[in-house]
Design an enzyme around this catalytic site. Structure first.
Site, PDB file in Angstrom:
ATOM      1  N   CYS A 135       0.839  -1.202   0.000  1.00 31.29           N
ATOM      2  CA  CYS A 135       0.000   0.000   0.000  1.00 31.29           C
ATOM      3  C   CYS A 135       0.871   1.248   0.000  1.00 31.29           C
ATOM      4  CB  CYS A 135      -0.911  -0.019   1.228  1.00 31.29           C
ATOM      5  SG  CYS A 135      -1.903   1.478   1.370  1.00 31.29           S
ATOM      6  N   CYS A 138      -0.413   4.148   2.144  1.00 30.80           N
ATOM      7  CA  CYS A 138      -0.277   3.950   3.597  1.00 30.80           C
ATOM      8  C   CYS A 138       1.177   4.142   4.024  1.00 30.80           C
ATOM      9  CB  CYS A 138      -0.691   2.537   4.016  1.00 30.80           C
ATOM     10  SG  CYS A 138      -2.143   1.888   3.214  1.00 30.80           S
ATOM     11  N   ASP A 139       2.102   3.599   3.259  1.00 30.88           N
ATOM     12  CA  ASP A 139       3.496   3.495   3.720  1.00 30.88           C
ATOM     13  C   ASP A 139       4.480   4.388   2.969  1.00 30.88           C
ATOM     14  OD1 ASP A 139       2.588   1.519   5.446  1.00 30.88           O
ATOM     15  OD2 ASP A 139       2.945  -0.073   3.982  1.00 30.88           O
TER      16      ASP A 139
END
Ligand code: NAP
Length: 311
Positions: A135, A138-139
């Protein structure tokens, strides 16, 4: 709400939220069950460019929140929790959550979506969170100014590589063929990024790690499928965007599905069980987009309403 809902929607992605919106607008007691946050996989997409009504695009997380808010405005309720048991063959359908809560309804719309596919590389799972990610939104921020690789050739790989190219020093896109299946608009934008390099016809063979105690990702060894040559690419992060697998394990032996686990239901979303409808990415169908998931949700809610009227 009565002791049981009219319609229970399992999953809070675009299919589930739209099903909840349509069911609630049809004045049905509607309960949506979501594991984490509204939006499903869409919530992990940095930029959605192809959902009508947003001429400048919109981030997937905000779109998910808006969809849930819209359903709740008409009375749909949302509960959060992991479903651990389903019983769908009787006229009153029942599900149980991990915390022991039991919910019942006269009709169920199954919209569990899909999850990122793992490549099955040695140590891939162990290195998740230590350089391996599924992701980018997200990261990605952890890799600001660093070098990353993205594996895949679809829309997710393209969108992730574009997003990462804005914050990382270098992005290497590794794809097993020499053409991407991603939308041409994304491909054109990718080609214009000076810090994006392409490795065509190549697959990852091994994730390389630092030799210190942290043992984080330090690179990836890839093999060119045409020449057989191997090459090591140094990177801090490895973003895997190799498609999805449907989240249907809970429904195995309950609903008919194909060998890959996609639920067998036609455009009418009718499944192998009366009163149970399948919507979104977990349904076997030719095009999986936010739009087609939402469309499924609308159809499923309408079919559920018809089913309940006949009961
Ligand atoms: P996808 O379209 O299925 O693409 C998966 C990619 O991973 C393909 O390029 C595939 O290669 C590659 N791949 C699969 N298994 C692999 C393996 N074992 N090793 C190496 N490569 C592998 O999946 P997606 O990109 O996640 O997209 C899923 C759906 O969401 C699509 O319908 C997409 O349009 C949609 N989506 C839309 C947007 C947007 O428009 N904003 C953003 C994200 C996703 P091959 O090409 O060789 O098969």
């Amino acid at each position: 709400m009565k002791d049981r809902a009219d319609v229970m929607v399992l999953g809070g992605g675009p299919a589930g939220c739209t099903a909840a919106l349509y069911a609630a607008r049809a004045a049905l007691d509607t309960l949506m069950v979501e594991k984490l946050a509204p939006g499903g996989q869409m919530a992990t997409t940095d930029h959605v460019d192809n959902y009508p009504g947003f001429p400048d695009g919109i981030d997937g997380f905000s779109l998910g929140e808006r969809m849930e808010q819209q359903a709740s405005r008409f009375g749909a309720k949302t509960v959060y929790g992991e479903i651990v048991r389903v019983s769908l063959d009787a006229p009153v359908k029942e599900i149980e959550l991990a915390d022991g809560a039991v919910h019942r309804a006269g009709a169920v719309i199954v919209a569990p979506g899909a999850s990122p596919r793992e490549l099955g590389l040695p140590r891939e799972r162990e290195l998740r969170g230590r350089g391996v990610s599924y992701c980018a939104t997200c990261d990605g921020a952890f890799y600001r100014g660093k070098d990353v690789c993205v594996i895949g050739g679809g829309d997710t790989a393209a969108v992730d590589a574009l997003f990462l190219s804005r914050i990382c020093r270098q992005v290497v896109l590794i794809h097993r063929r020499d053409t991407m299946r991603a939308a041409k608009a994304y491909q054109l934008r990718l080609q214009q990024q000076e810090n994006v390099e392409f490795c065509w016809d190549s697959v990852a063979e091994e994730i390389l790690t630092q030799q210190d105690a942290a043992g984080k990702v330090s690179g990836v060894r890839i093999r060119n499928l045409k020449t057989g040559e191997t090459r090591e690419i140094a990177c801090d992060g490895l973003f895997i965007a190799a498609g999805n697998v449907p989240n249907t394990a809970l429904f195995r032996g309950v609903l008919e599905m194909d060998d890959a686990g996609y639920l067998l239901a036609g455009e009418d979303t009718v499944t192998s069980l009366p009163g149970v409808f399948a919507a979104g990415d977990a349904r076997k169908k030719p095009l999986r987009q936010i739009l087609t998931a939402a469309s499924d949700g609308a159809v499923a809610a309408t079919m559920a309403e018809e089913y309940l009227l006949q009961e």
